[in-house]
Design a protein around this motif. Structure first.
Motif, PDB file in Angstrom:
ATOM      1  N   TYR A  77     -11.535  29.213  -3.513  1.00  0.00           N
ATOM      2  CA  TYR A  77     -11.006  30.546  -3.714  1.00  0.00           C
ATOM      3  C   TYR A  77      -9.885  30.541  -4.743  1.00  0.00           C
ATOM      4  N   LEU A  78      -9.663  31.703  -5.327  1.00  0.00           N
ATOM      5  CA  LEU A  78      -8.476  31.944  -6.131  1.00  0.00           C
ATOM      6  C   LEU A  78      -7.760  33.106  -5.470  1.00  0.00           C
ATOM      7  N   ILE A  79      -6.490  32.891  -5.079  1.00  0.00           N
ATOM      8  CA  ILE A  79      -5.743  33.938  -4.392  1.00  0.00           C
ATOM      9  C   ILE A  79      -4.548  34.345  -5.247  1.00  0.00           C
ATOM     10  N   ARG A  80      -4.119  35.596  -5.056  1.00  0.00           N
ATOM     11  CA  ARG A  80      -2.979  36.132  -5.819  1.00  0.00           C
ATOM     12  C   ARG A  80      -1.823  36.380  -4.856  1.00  0.00           C
ATOM     13  N   THR A  81      -0.722  35.662  -5.084  1.00  0.00           N
ATOM     14  CA  THR A  81       0.505  35.913  -4.337  1.00  0.00           C
ATOM     15  C   THR A  81       1.372  36.861  -5.173  1.00  0.00           C
ATOM     16  N   GLN A  82       2.588  37.085  -4.754  1.00  0.00           N
ATOM     17  CA  GLN A  82       3.477  37.944  -5.532  1.00  0.00           C
ATOM     18  C   GLN A  82       3.898  37.302  -6.857  1.00  0.00           C
ATOM     19  N   THR A  83       3.759  35.977  -6.948  1.00  0.00           N
ATOM     20  CA  THR A  83       4.268  35.284  -8.134  1.00  0.00           C
ATOM     21  C   THR A  83       3.228  34.532  -8.940  1.00  0.00           C
ATOM     22  N   ALA A  84       2.058  34.257  -8.362  1.00  0.00           N
ATOM     23  CA  ALA A  84       1.108  33.403  -9.088  1.00  0.00           C
ATOM     24  C   ALA A  84      -0.315  33.553  -8.565  1.00  0.00           C
ATOM     25  N   GLU A  85      -1.272  33.077  -9.377  1.00  0.00           N
ATOM     26  CA  GLU A  85      -2.649  32.894  -8.943  1.00  0.00           C
ATOM     27  C   GLU A  85      -2.816  31.429  -8.573  1.00  0.00           C
ATOM     28  N   VAL A  86      -3.316  31.173  -7.370  1.00  0.00           N
ATOM     29  CA  VAL A  86      -3.344  29.811  -6.837  1.00  0.00           C
ATOM     30  C   VAL A  86      -4.744  29.472  -6.331  1.00  0.00           C
ATOM     31  N   GLU A  87      -5.227  28.273  -6.661  1.00  0.00           N
ATOM     32  CA  GLU A  87      -6.490  27.799  -6.111  1.00  0.00           C
ATOM     33  C   GLU A  87      -6.301  27.518  -4.627  1.00  0.00           C
ATOM     34  N   ALA A  88      -7.327  27.847  -3.836  1.00  0.00           N
ATOM     35  CA  ALA A  88      -7.168  27.723  -2.387  1.00  0.00           C
ATOM     36  C   ALA A  88      -8.464  27.304  -1.716  1.00  0.00           C
ATOM     37  N   GLN A  89      -8.302  26.799  -0.507  1.00  0.00           N
ATOM     38  CA  GLN A  89      -9.440  26.521   0.362  1.00  0.00           C
ATOM     39  C   GLN A  89      -9.025  26.856   1.785  1.00  0.00           C
ATOM     40  N   VAL A  90     -10.027  27.050   2.645  1.00  0.00           N
ATOM     41  CA  VAL A  90      -9.697  27.442   4.018  1.00  0.00           C
ATOM     42  C   VAL A  90      -9.329  26.215   4.834  1.00  0.00           C
ATOM     43  N   ILE A  91      -8.527  26.429   5.862  1.00  0.00           N
ATOM     44  CA  ILE A  91      -8.137  25.361   6.764  1.00  0.00           C
ATOM     45  C   ILE A  91      -9.357  24.869   7.536  1.00  0.00           C
ATOM     46  N   GLY A  92      -9.335  23.585   7.911  1.00  0.00           N
ATOM     47  CA  GLY A  92     -10.482  22.996   8.591  1.00  0.00           C
ATOM     48  C   GLY A  92     -10.876  23.723   9.861  1.00  0.00           C
ATOM     49  N   ARG A  93      -9.879  24.224  10.590  1.00  0.00           N
ATOM     50  CA  ARG A  93     -10.153  24.972  11.825  1.00  0.00           C
ATOM     51  C   ARG A  93     -11.089  26.140  11.564  1.00  0.00           C
ATOM     52  N   MET A  94     -10.882  26.828  10.448  1.00  0.00           N
ATOM     53  CA  MET A  94     -11.721  27.964  10.100  1.00  0.00           C
ATOM     54  C   MET A  94     -13.147  27.528   9.782  1.00  0.00           C
ATOM     55  N   MET A  95     -13.290  26.353   9.163  1.00  0.00           N
ATOM     56  CA  MET A  95     -14.611  25.837   8.825  1.00  0.00           C
ATOM     57  C   MET A  95     -15.423  25.525  10.079  1.00  0.00           C
ATOM     58  N   PHE A  96     -14.763  24.961  11.085  1.00  0.00           N
ATOM     59  CA  PHE A  96     -15.477  24.512  12.277  1.00  0.00           C
ATOM     60  C   PHE A  96     -15.673  25.617  13.317  1.00  0.00           C
ATOM     61  N   GLU A  97     -14.714  26.552  13.401  1.00  0.00           N
ATOM     62  CA  GLU A  97     -14.791  27.580  14.441  1.00  0.00           C
ATOM     63  C   GLU A  97     -15.674  28.762  14.039  1.00  0.00           C
ATOM     64  N   ASN A  98     -15.730  29.076  12.755  1.00  0.00           N
ATOM     65  CA  ASN A  98     -16.465  30.258  12.310  1.00  0.00           C
ATOM     66  C   ASN A  98     -17.939  29.946  12.105  1.00  0.00           C
ATOM     67  N   THR A  99     -18.781  30.888  12.526  1.00  0.00           N
ATOM     68  CA  THR A  99     -20.229  30.689  12.417  1.00  0.00           C
ATOM     69  C   THR A  99     -20.897  31.728  11.518  1.00  0.00           C
ATOM     70  N   LYS A 100     -20.210  32.851  11.262  1.00  0.00           N
ATOM     71  CA  LYS A 100     -20.807  33.918  10.454  1.00  0.00           C
ATOM     72  C   LYS A 100     -20.089  34.041   9.116  1.00  0.00           C
ATOM     73  N   ARG A 101     -20.839  34.506   8.098  1.00  0.00           N
ATOM     74  CA  ARG A 101     -20.264  34.665   6.770  1.00  0.00           C
ATOM     75  C   ARG A 101     -19.088  35.629   6.793  1.00  0.00           C
ATOM     76  N   GLU A 102     -19.151  36.645   7.644  1.00  0.00           N
ATOM     77  CA  GLU A 102     -18.067  37.631   7.710  1.00  0.00           C
ATOM     78  C   GLU A 102     -16.748  37.041   8.190  1.00  0.00           C
ATOM     79  N   ASP A 103     -16.802  35.853   8.822  1.00  0.00           N
ATOM     80  CA  ASP A 103     -15.593  35.233   9.344  1.00  0.00           C
ATOM     81  C   ASP A 103     -14.782  34.518   8.262  1.00  0.00           C
TER      82      ASP A 103
END
Length: 362
Positions: A38-64
């Protein structure tokens, strides 16, 4: 990059009610996604990002998972050049369609959208049936629709008015503007619809001029455009992935690739809102589960016979209704299969652990 307020990025103060929001995380907006990066926008910069591992393992649907337009809470690392997305904040809405091809699943086009602009060109692309298909998707998400007709410089005023009358005869109460991004005709009216701190989405087929319009709004050739083919008016996918663009005066715009295929499902409310005349007569049918195809006492069929509803409008409704029902059934079958496979996987993992515990494993 100069500092940008959250309000400028479209942040809603009601999000501060989220229980995790005051735990030291940075509030940011997702501006692009590409294969779980992902690329996210904070108040000061555009930053490359990835989701935390917990989100990868707990989520089962694309909407999550995060999508373009989402608000997230993130932790910043490496002098704020890398971010880990910790939480996905609640969405105001989510614009989604069926994934292209035979796979029956959702694809999220964008989230937290105020207005979706359906862009069709006045030449080859103008198609009332397709407009209704887009409207079903947009209205089902609770987003305000707006129709923009491009390439007005190719037609006389009389020809344009004839085309407008053709659309308005079936599609009512939806604002429509025509314009030319080449000559500037009608651009003042288009720009007047784009307000600061609001989020907009451009959707339409390839070659209708979404990227050309975006460049006109931005005041320069910031994004690549290609010529359409003269034989059928079709263009290439100039935009290859969805991304959110912050403009100087006209809010934020989610630009999307051209849609060659637009399938909808789980859009019962969107169908009723788009085909409101049919919904009105349907309430007068003899049977509550009337399919409006052959049942006795069907008020919809009678309205078609009496020309209160056009046959084109009626046929397109039936087509979209049948398609929605087919995809919903296929999706439910897929969910049951996925659920069964998930149970099998968990059971296999449990059996393996027990096997090791009993000392049979080397």
């Amino acid at each position: 990059m100069t500092k940008t307020s959250l309000e400028t990025l479209g942040f809603d103060p009601s999000f501060f009610k989220h229980e995790q929001i005051n735990q030291g995380f940075v509030i940011a907006r997702v501006i692009s996604e590409d294969k779980e990066r992902y690329l996210i926008r904070t108040q000061t910069a555009e930053v490359e990002a990835q989701v935390i591992g917990r989100m990868m393992f707990e989520n089962t649907k694309r909407e999550d998972f995060p999508a373009v337009g989402d608000w997230v809470l993130a932790s910043l690392y490496d002098d704020e050049t890398l971010a880990i997305i910790q939480y996905l904040l609640p969405r105001k809405n989510s614009l989604k369609r069926k994934t292209a091809g035979n796979n029956v699943d959702y694809q999220i086009i964008g989230t937290n959208i105020d207005t979706a602009f359906i862009i069709q060109s006045l030449d080859y692309d103008l198609n009332t049936n397709r407009l209704e298909r887009y409207l079903v998707m947009i209205k089902n998400a609770g987003i305000k629709p707006f129709i923009l007709l491009s390439k007005s410089d190719l037609f006389s005023e009389n020809e344009i008015n004839e085309k407008l009358e053709q659309i308005k005869s079936d599609i009512r109460n939806i604002p429509i503007l025509y314009y030319s991004a080449q000559t500037g005709q009608g651009m003042d009216q288009v720009l007047a619809q784009l307000l600061p701190q609001k989020t907009y989405c451009f959707i339409g087929s390839s070659g209708v001029g979404k990227t050309t319009l975006l460049n006109r709004i931005l005041g320069g050739d910031f994004y690549k455009t290609t010529e359409v083919r003269l034989d059928d008016g079709k263009g290439k996918h100039t935009t290859t992935r969805r991304h959110l663009i912050l403009t100087e005066k006209h809010g934020m715009i989610i630009d999307t690739p051209g849609m060659r295929e637009l399938g909808n499902f789980d859009v019962k409310e969107g169908l009723d809102l788009t085909f409101s005349e049919i919904a009105y007569y349907a309430r007068q049918c003899k049977f509550k589960d009337c399919s409006h195809t052959s049942e006795p006492g069907c008020a919809v069929i009678e309205a078609v016979k009496e020309e209160k509803i056009s046959r084109r409008y009626y046929k397109n409704y039936l087509k979209l209704k049948k398609e929605n029902e087919h995809y919903e059934m296929s999706y439910e079958e897929k969910r049951k299969k996925d659920k069964s496979q998930g149970k099998f996987y968990k059971r296999a993992m449990k059996d393996m652990q027990e096997f090791k515990y009993k000392g049979f494993s080397k």
